[in-house]
Design a protein around this motif. Structure first.
Motif, PDB file in Angstrom:
ATOM      1  N   GLN A   1       0.855  -1.178   0.000  1.00 24.87           N
ATOM      2  CA  GLN A   1       0.000   0.000   0.000  1.00 24.87           C
ATOM      3  C   GLN A   1       0.896   1.235   0.000  1.00 24.87           C
ATOM      4  N   ARG A   2       0.622   2.156  -0.870  1.00 26.70           N
ATOM      5  CA  ARG A   2       1.429   3.384  -0.932  1.00 26.70           C
ATOM      6  C   ARG A   2       1.075   4.282   0.251  1.00 26.70           C
ATOM      7  N   PRO A   3       2.073   4.576   1.089  1.00 28.83           N
ATOM      8  CA  PRO A   3       1.777   5.456   2.229  1.00 28.83           C
ATOM      9  C   PRO A   3       1.628   6.897   1.766  1.00 28.83           C
ATOM     10  N   GLU A   4       0.856   7.659   2.518  1.00 27.81           N
ATOM     11  CA  GLU A   4       0.716   9.074   2.217  1.00 27.81           C
ATOM     12  C   GLU A   4       2.028   9.772   2.533  1.00 27.81           C
ATOM     13  N   SER A   5       2.375  10.733   1.728  1.00 26.55           N
ATOM     14  CA  SER A   5       3.575  11.521   1.981  1.00 26.55           C
ATOM     15  C   SER A   5       3.258  12.500   3.107  1.00 26.55           C
ATOM     16  N   VAL A   6       4.044  12.431   4.163  1.00 25.57           N
ATOM     17  CA  VAL A   6       3.799  13.269   5.328  1.00 25.57           C
ATOM     18  C   VAL A   6       5.002  14.176   5.532  1.00 25.57           C
ATOM     19  N   VAL A   7       4.747  15.455   5.640  1.00 21.58           N
ATOM     20  CA  VAL A   7       5.782  16.425   5.969  1.00 21.58           C
ATOM     21  C   VAL A   7       5.455  16.939   7.359  1.00 21.58           C
ATOM     22  N   GLN A   8       6.429  16.827   8.252  1.00 23.22           N
ATOM     23  CA  GLN A   8       6.221  17.245   9.628  1.00 23.22           C
ATOM     24  C   GLN A   8       7.175  18.391   9.937  1.00 23.22           C
ATOM     25  N   THR A   9       6.650  19.464  10.474  1.00 19.67           N
ATOM     26  CA  THR A   9       7.479  20.601  10.867  1.00 19.67           C
ATOM     27  C   THR A   9       7.707  20.520  12.371  1.00 19.67           C
ATOM     28  N   ILE A  10       8.953  20.607  12.773  1.00 19.98           N
ATOM     29  CA  ILE A  10       9.327  20.523  14.183  1.00 19.98           C
ATOM     30  C   ILE A  10       9.617  21.938  14.679  1.00 19.98           C
ATOM     31  N   SER A  11       8.912  22.349  15.708  1.00 24.39           N
ATOM     32  CA  SER A  11       9.150  23.694  16.242  1.00 24.39           C
ATOM     33  C   SER A  11      10.414  23.678  17.101  1.00 24.39           C
ATOM     34  N   ILE A  12      11.082  24.806  17.137  1.00 27.20           N
ATOM     35  CA  ILE A  12      12.311  24.934  17.909  1.00 27.20           C
ATOM     36  C   ILE A  12      11.998  25.872  19.092  1.00 27.20           C
TER      37      ILE A  12
END
Length: 141
Positions: free
Chosen positions: A124-135
């Motif tokens: 199954q093709r996973p969804e592309s996930v972009v996660q932004t990490i706060s500093i």
């Protein structure tokens, strides 16, 4: 010569499970029976075909155990005591063949056809996930 594991690469984090998986695959001890093919049917699907002549559907079992596809065959020994063989060249032995599955690979349908067992697999093709990490600011609180 020393064995170099994935732990020797500090930029590869969390891959220790992959190393154990490779070791388990190497130790699986498949002896070549029954012979099999693996064909790629699309970018993210495959078909495993095992030559299981002499086995019926009820003689075979297919399970997924701990990310391993395991195919077992055991022929029922009906009327063996009454049969007298002058030559016995057809193997009537049990077998176990296993295949390690990557995360996300699912077993589809299995089908018997002309002494061949076909097992379809798909990822199954996973969804592309972009996660932004706060500093956050360090120091005194």
């Amino acid at each position: 010569m020393s064995k170099m594991g994935l732990g020797a690469y500090p930029h590869m984090l969390g891959f220790d499970q992959l190393e154990r998986l490779l070791e388990r695959t190497a130790k699986s001890g498949n002896d070549g029976y029954p012979p099999y093919n693996i064909e790629q049917t699309s970018d993210c699907s495959w078909r495993i075909t095992l030559a299981v002549a002499g086995f019926s559907e009820r003689d075979l079992s297919i399970t997924v155990e701990d990310r391993q596809l395991v195919v077992r065959g055991r022929q029922a020994e009906e009327d063996e005591a009454e049969r007298v063989f002058l030559h016995r060249g057809i193997a009537a032995r049990q077998f176990q063949r296993s295949f390690v599955l990557a995360d996300g690979v699912e077993v589809g349908e299995a089908m018997m056809e002309n002494g061949l067992l076909h097992i379809d697999l798909a990822r199954q093709r996973p969804e592309s996930v972009v996660q932004t990490i706060s500093i956050r600011k360090g120091g005194a609180q």
